[in-house]
Every structure is written in C-alpha cells, then in structure tokens.
Enzyme design. Structure first.
Site, short mmCIF file in Angstrom:
data_model
loop_
_atom_site.label_atom_id
_atom_site.label_comp_id
_atom_site.label_asym_id
_atom_site.label_seq_id
_atom_site.Cartn_x
_atom_site.Cartn_y
_atom_site.Cartn_z
N GLY A 48 3.16 -24.86 9.68
CA GLY A 48 2.23 -25.86 9.17
C GLY A 48 1.04 -26.14 10.07
O GLY A 48 0.18 -26.96 9.74
N HIS A 49 0.98 -25.48 11.23
CA HIS A 49 -0.09 -25.79 12.21
C HIS A 49 -0.75 -24.51 12.68
O HIS A 49 -0.44 -24.05 13.78
CB HIS A 49 0.50 -26.55 13.39
CG HIS A 49 -0.50 -27.33 14.18
ND1 HIS A 49 -1.22 -26.80 15.22
CD2 HIS A 49 -0.90 -28.62 14.08
CE1 HIS A 49 -2.00 -27.73 15.75
NE2 HIS A 49 -1.83 -28.83 15.07
N PHE A 50 -1.59 -23.93 12.09
CA PHE A 50 -2.11 -24.14 10.75
C PHE A 50 -1.91 -22.84 9.98
O PHE A 50 -2.14 -21.78 10.55
CB PHE A 50 -3.60 -24.48 10.78
CG PHE A 50 -3.93 -25.73 11.56
CD1 PHE A 50 -3.73 -26.99 11.00
CD2 PHE A 50 -4.43 -25.64 12.85
CE1 PHE A 50 -4.06 -28.13 11.70
CE2 PHE A 50 -4.74 -26.79 13.57
CZ PHE A 50 -4.56 -28.04 12.99
N VAL A 55 -2.34 -22.37 15.72
CA VAL A 55 -2.74 -23.01 16.98
C VAL A 55 -1.54 -23.83 17.44
O VAL A 55 -1.01 -24.64 16.67
CB VAL A 55 -3.97 -23.93 16.81
CG1 VAL A 55 -4.31 -24.63 18.12
CG2 VAL A 55 -5.17 -23.14 16.31
#
Length: 145
Positions: A48-50, A55
């Site tokens: 989820g990041h990203f 990152v």
C-alpha cells in the site's frame, strides 16, 4: 562484533514482519550499534506504500534505527531479557527515498543515559548518502511474558 538475524532475535523481541534489522555489523553494549536492512519488494508495507511506486515509509526507517539502538542497549548484561520502547523522536529528517533493492545502513550512538532512559543519535544511509536521521529517546522496560 557481528550478529546475524538469529542472534538479533535473541536480543530483540521483534519478529516478522516487524524485525527491521537483518544484520548487526558492529556494536558495543550500551554505546552504539551499526546494522543493515536489505529492502525487498516482498515486504508487506509495499502493498500500500505505494502501489506502482514503492517507497519505504519514513516511520519504518525510524523503527529500524530504533531497533539498531535497542541492540546496543539490550546487549548490556543488566538489560538482557528486557524490552526497549520509543520515548520520542526529535529532529527527524528524511533526505532520500528508500526503495526495494536498497541496502539501508543503520547506525545509532547512545549519547545520553539516565536510569532506564537513553537518547540515541541515529542515521540511516543508502550508498553512503543520508536517507534519514533523528534523535531517538528509548525507555527500557520489563517484558510481560
């Protein structure tokens, strides 16, 4: 002195997916620790990041630095079997994105100690360039087992 991941687990209570130090390259109990985290696209936070632009979250870089400092504190004879909690972060700065494939170089020097509280100067680098830094406050406590 060097520690592999199995030896780190004998000092820190953290486990997958939250153990963020792969190896300790050098340490002196109560004074400092230097470690590495090999960043992989297989880590949960990258879901989820990203999506499409991985990152490593800055808070996880700080956590990796804190775990490195915790090795220095918990490797002291009087602190074996204890746990280290965050007491605070001051002057955190993020200078460079950390992405899969990076080898995160972690260092934490304990600069102040009073009873069960310590302050560490922490720096994370990638390829010798500062990615993140901050002053971490640690509180040493007992494990609830």
């Amino acid at each position: 002195m060097e520690l592999n991941s199995n030896e780190i687990e004998k000092i820190l209570p953290h486990r997958y997916p939250f153990l963020l130090v792969d190896r300790i390259l050098d340490y002196k109990p109560g004074e400092y620790a230097v470690g590495v985290k090999c960043v992989s696209a297989n880590e949960m936070h990258f879901l989820g990041h990203f999506p499409g632009q991985h990152v490593m979250p800055g808070v996880l870089i700080m956590e990796a630095l804190a775990q490195t400092g915790a090795v220095a504190l918990l490797s002291e004879e009087e602190n074996k079997g204890k746990v280290v909690f965050f007491g605070g972060i001051k002057n955190a700065r993020f200078k460079k994105q950390v992405v899969p494939g990076d080898k995160l170089e972690l260092s934490c020097e304990i600069i102040t100690r009073r009873a069960n509280v310590g302050i560490g100067k922490a720096v994370a680098k990638v390829d010798g360039k500062v990615a993140a830094m901050g002053e971490l406050t640690f509180a040493i406590g007992d494990r609830n087992e």
